[in-house]
Write a protein that holds these residues in place. Structure first.
Motif, PDB file in Angstrom:
ATOM      1  N   MET A   1       0.846  -1.188   0.000  1.00 50.61           N
ATOM      2  CA  MET A   1       0.000   0.000   0.000  1.00 50.61           C
ATOM      3  C   MET A   1       0.887   1.246   0.000  1.00 50.61           C
ATOM      4  O   MET A   1       1.878   1.306   0.715  1.00 50.61           O
ATOM      5  N   SER A   2       0.513   2.216  -0.820  1.00 48.97           N
ATOM      6  CA  SER A   2       1.328   3.420  -0.952  1.00 48.97           C
ATOM      7  C   SER A   2       1.177   4.311   0.275  1.00 48.97           C
ATOM      8  O   SER A   2       0.309   4.120   1.114  1.00 48.97           O
ATOM      9  N   SER A   3       2.051   5.336   0.335  1.00 48.94           N
ATOM     10  CA  SER A   3       2.003   6.278   1.452  1.00 48.94           C
ATOM     11  C   SER A   3       0.975   7.358   1.181  1.00 48.94           C
ATOM     12  O   SER A   3       0.506   7.549   0.061  1.00 48.94           O
ATOM     13  N   LEU A   4       0.613   8.072   2.247  1.00 50.51           N
ATOM     14  CA  LEU A   4      -0.278   9.213   2.100  1.00 50.51           C
ATOM     15  C   LEU A   4       0.368  10.276   1.231  1.00 50.51           C
ATOM     16  O   LEU A   4       1.576  10.495   1.294  1.00 50.51           O
ATOM     17  N   GLU A   5      -0.450  10.944   0.435  1.00 54.40           N
ATOM     18  CA  GLU A   5       0.065  12.090  -0.310  1.00 54.40           C
ATOM     19  C   GLU A   5       0.414  13.195   0.671  1.00 54.40           C
ATOM     20  O   GLU A   5      -0.194  13.333   1.737  1.00 54.40           O
ATOM     21  N   GLY A   6       1.417  13.991   0.299  1.00 50.05           N
ATOM     22  CA  GLY A   6       1.919  15.006   1.217  1.00 50.05           C
ATOM     23  C   GLY A   6       0.872  15.966   1.711  1.00 50.05           C
ATOM     24  O   GLY A   6       0.812  16.298   2.906  1.00 50.05           O
ATOM     25  N   ASP A   7      -0.034  16.426   0.819  1.00 50.32           N
ATOM     26  CA  ASP A   7      -1.040  17.396   1.248  1.00 50.32           C
ATOM     27  C   ASP A   7      -2.069  16.751   2.170  1.00 50.32           C
ATOM     28  O   ASP A   7      -2.604  17.400   3.073  1.00 50.32           O
ATOM     29  N   THR A   8      -2.324  15.453   1.965  1.00 48.81           N
ATOM     30  CA  THR A   8      -3.262  14.749   2.850  1.00 48.81           C
ATOM     31  C   THR A   8      -2.660  14.570   4.235  1.00 48.81           C
ATOM     32  O   THR A   8      -3.351  14.759   5.250  1.00 48.81           O
ATOM     33  N   ARG A   9      -1.390  14.229   4.292  1.00 47.54           N
ATOM     34  CA  ARG A   9      -0.720  14.098   5.593  1.00 47.54           C
ATOM     35  C   ARG A   9      -0.735  15.448   6.334  1.00 47.54           C
ATOM     36  O   ARG A   9      -1.030  15.508   7.538  1.00 47.54           O
ATOM     37  N   LYS A  10      -0.440  16.521   5.622  1.00 52.02           N
ATOM     38  CA  LYS A  10      -0.452  17.846   6.245  1.00 52.02           C
ATOM     39  C   LYS A  10      -1.857  18.220   6.722  1.00 52.02           C
ATOM     40  O   LYS A  10      -2.029  18.806   7.792  1.00 52.02           O
ATOM     41  N   TRP A  11      -2.855  17.870   5.917  1.00 48.23           N
ATOM     42  CA  TRP A  11      -4.248  18.159   6.285  1.00 48.23           C
ATOM     43  C   TRP A  11      -4.665  17.405   7.550  1.00 48.23           C
ATOM     44  O   TRP A  11      -5.290  17.981   8.447  1.00 48.23           O
ATOM     45  N   LEU A  12      -4.305  16.142   7.623  1.00 50.85           N
ATOM     46  CA  LEU A  12      -4.642  15.349   8.813  1.00 50.85           C
ATOM     47  C   LEU A  12      -3.976  15.934  10.059  1.00 50.85           C
ATOM     48  O   LEU A  12      -4.614  16.081  11.108  1.00 50.85           O
ATOM     49  N   ASP A  13      -2.703  16.262   9.951  1.00 45.10           N
ATOM     50  CA  ASP A  13      -1.983  16.844  11.093  1.00 45.10           C
ATOM     51  C   ASP A  13      -2.614  18.169  11.508  1.00 45.10           C
ATOM     52  O   ASP A  13      -2.837  18.422  12.698  1.00 45.10           O
ATOM     53  N   ALA A  14      -2.918  19.026  10.527  1.00 44.90           N
ATOM     54  CA  ALA A  14      -3.493  20.339  10.832  1.00 44.90           C
ATOM     55  C   ALA A  14      -4.892  20.231  11.424  1.00 44.90           C
ATOM     56  O   ALA A  14      -5.318  21.109  12.182  1.00 44.90           O
ATOM     57  N   SER A  15      -5.590  19.145  11.105  1.00 45.20           N
ATOM     58  CA  SER A  15      -6.955  18.952  11.605  1.00 45.20           C
ATOM     59  C   SER A  15      -6.992  18.369  13.007  1.00 45.20           C
ATOM     60  O   SER A  15      -8.068  18.262  13.612  1.00 45.20           O
ATOM     61  N   GLY A  16      -5.833  17.968  13.532  1.00 42.87           N
ATOM     62  CA  GLY A  16      -5.761  17.475  14.900  1.00 42.87           C
ATOM     63  C   GLY A  16      -5.680  15.974  15.047  1.00 42.87           C
ATOM     64  O   GLY A  16      -5.685  15.458  16.171  1.00 42.87           O
ATOM     65  N   PHE A  17      -5.610  15.248  13.926  1.00 36.29           N
ATOM     66  CA  PHE A  17      -5.509  13.796  14.000  1.00 36.29           C
ATOM     67  C   PHE A  17      -4.082  13.376  14.337  1.00 36.29           C
ATOM     68  O   PHE A  17      -3.119  14.089  14.044  1.00 36.29           O
ATOM     69  N   THR A  18      -3.960  12.206  14.961  1.00 31.94           N
ATOM     70  CA  THR A  18      -2.653  11.661  15.329  1.00 31.94           C
ATOM     71  C   THR A  18      -2.255  10.606  14.319  1.00 31.94           C
ATOM     72  O   THR A  18      -2.795   9.500  14.310  1.00 31.94           O
ATOM     73  N   VAL A  19      -1.332  10.940  13.428  1.00 31.92           N
ATOM     74  CA  VAL A  19      -0.945  10.036  12.339  1.00 31.92           C
ATOM     75  C   VAL A  19       0.378   9.379  12.686  1.00 31.92           C
ATOM     76  O   VAL A  19       1.409  10.042  12.807  1.00 31.92           O
ATOM     77  N   ARG A  20       0.353   8.066  12.850  1.00 33.24           N
ATOM     78  CA  ARG A  20       1.570   7.286  13.094  1.00 33.24           C
ATOM     79  C   ARG A  20       1.759   6.254  11.986  1.00 33.24           C
ATOM     80  O   ARG A  20       2.760   6.259  11.294  1.00 33.24           O
ATOM     81  N   ASP A  21       0.775   5.373  11.830  1.00 34.43           N
ATOM     82  CA  ASP A  21       0.829   4.353  10.784  1.00 34.43           C
ATOM     83  C   ASP A  21       0.008   4.851   9.598  1.00 34.43           C
ATOM     84  O   ASP A  21      -1.219   4.865   9.642  1.00 34.43           O
ATOM     85  N   GLU A  22       0.682   5.250   8.527  1.00 31.76           N
ATOM     86  CA  GLU A  22      -0.032   5.831   7.394  1.00 31.76           C
ATOM     87  C   GLU A  22      -1.006   4.854   6.749  1.00 31.76           C
ATOM     88  O   GLU A  22      -2.013   5.272   6.161  1.00 31.76           O
ATOM     89  N   ALA A  23      -0.743   3.557   6.879  1.00 33.49           N
ATOM     90  CA  ALA A  23      -1.643   2.566   6.288  1.00 33.49           C
ATOM     91  C   ALA A  23      -3.044   2.659   6.898  1.00 33.49           C
ATOM     92  O   ALA A  23      -4.051   2.453   6.213  1.00 33.49           O
ATOM     93  N   VAL A  24      -3.119   2.964   8.185  1.00 29.13           N
ATOM     94  CA  VAL A  24      -4.412   3.107   8.860  1.00 29.13           C
ATOM     95  C   VAL A  24      -5.212   4.251   8.247  1.00 29.13           C
ATOM     96  O   VAL A  24      -6.418   4.151   8.017  1.00 29.13           O
ATOM     97  N   TRP A  25      -4.525   5.342   7.943  1.00 25.76           N
ATOM     98  CA  TRP A  25      -5.205   6.532   7.416  1.00 25.76           C
ATOM     99  C   TRP A  25      -5.548   6.374   5.946  1.00 25.76           C
ATOM    100  O   TRP A  25      -6.576   6.914   5.483  1.00 25.76           O
TER     101      TRP A  25
END
Length: 223
Positions: free
Chosen positions: A1-25
């Motif tokens: 499974m591929s990694s999160l796109e950069g803008d999606t990772r930034k969006w999740l972080d900015a929205s307050g989510f805790t991102v550790r395992d990108e596969a979950v997201w």
């Protein structure tokens, strides 16, 4: 499974989510129209329960109303419409991973899809950060709804039922008169009628929403 796109990772972080395992997201943001990929349904199931418990506990602590009133507000605050509203406010539509046909059909802005996505994101956050962190995040994301009027007014279907009884009329009857569009972006048209009074129709993304809108339209016209 591929990694999160950069803008999606930034969006999740900015929205307050805790991102550790990108596969979950990735799973949390993947719709069933993406063939051969794990979709969000299991995380949606989990997030729905976390949201329900969090909102129920908040209402119990902050609202002295009787059980019936608490249940009325709870149902409104955890509804698909409420979840979709929060998802829209966050800008989630641009990060949902859809198959081409589903995206072309407008599924990214569907109440059902956005509501599901919001619940799956909460499920993912619960997996990553636990209940306390997810509860605190829900308090922030749902604050406008919790402190606003969502769920305080009587539900339109209940209001119509009581109006009919109070006016010595037979109870309202709901009829599904049309369903159009693909399964992931269906539109439902419902007609509600009260014998010897009249009828009203409404269209929405689910049969339940259409019934609610039709009851509201009936009350505005005849109530």
């Amino acid at each position: 499974m591929s990694s999160l796109e950069g803008d999606t990772r930034k969006w999740l972080d900015a929205s307050g989510f805790t991102v550790r395992d990108e596969a979950v997201w990735l799973e949390a943001l993947t719709h069933g129209s993406r063939a051969e990929e794990v979709d969000y349904q299991r995380l949606e199931f989990l997030g729905d329960r976390v949201l329900g418990l969090t909102v129920a506990a908040w209402l119990f602590a902050n609202n002295p109303a009787a059980e019936g009133k608490l249940a009325q507000r709870l149902n409104a605050l955890v509804s698909k419409q409420a979840c979709a509203q929060v998802a829209r406010d966050l800008g989630a539509a641009g990060h949902v991973r859809l198959g081409k046909q589903a995206r072309d059909d407008g599924a990214a802005d569907s109440v059902n899809v956005l509501g599901d996505i919001m619940e799956s994101l909460l499920g993912a956050n619960f997996n990553e950060a636990g209940f306390d962190a997810t509860r605190d995040l829900i308090h922030v994301l749902w604050q406008p709804l919790l402190e606003g009027g969502t769920g305080r007014m009587k539900h339109p279907k209940s209001a119509l039922q009581e109006w009919a009884a109070g006016n010595q009329r037979k109870g309202p009857e709901y009829e599904l008169v049309d369903r159009s569009g693909p399964d992931h972006a269906s539109r439902f048209t419902v007609r509600v009628s009260v014998k010897n009074v009249g009828e009203a129709e409404a269209t929405a993304d689910s049969k339940q929403e259409a019934e609610t809108a039709a009851a509201k339209a009936f009350m505005e016209q005849y109530g």
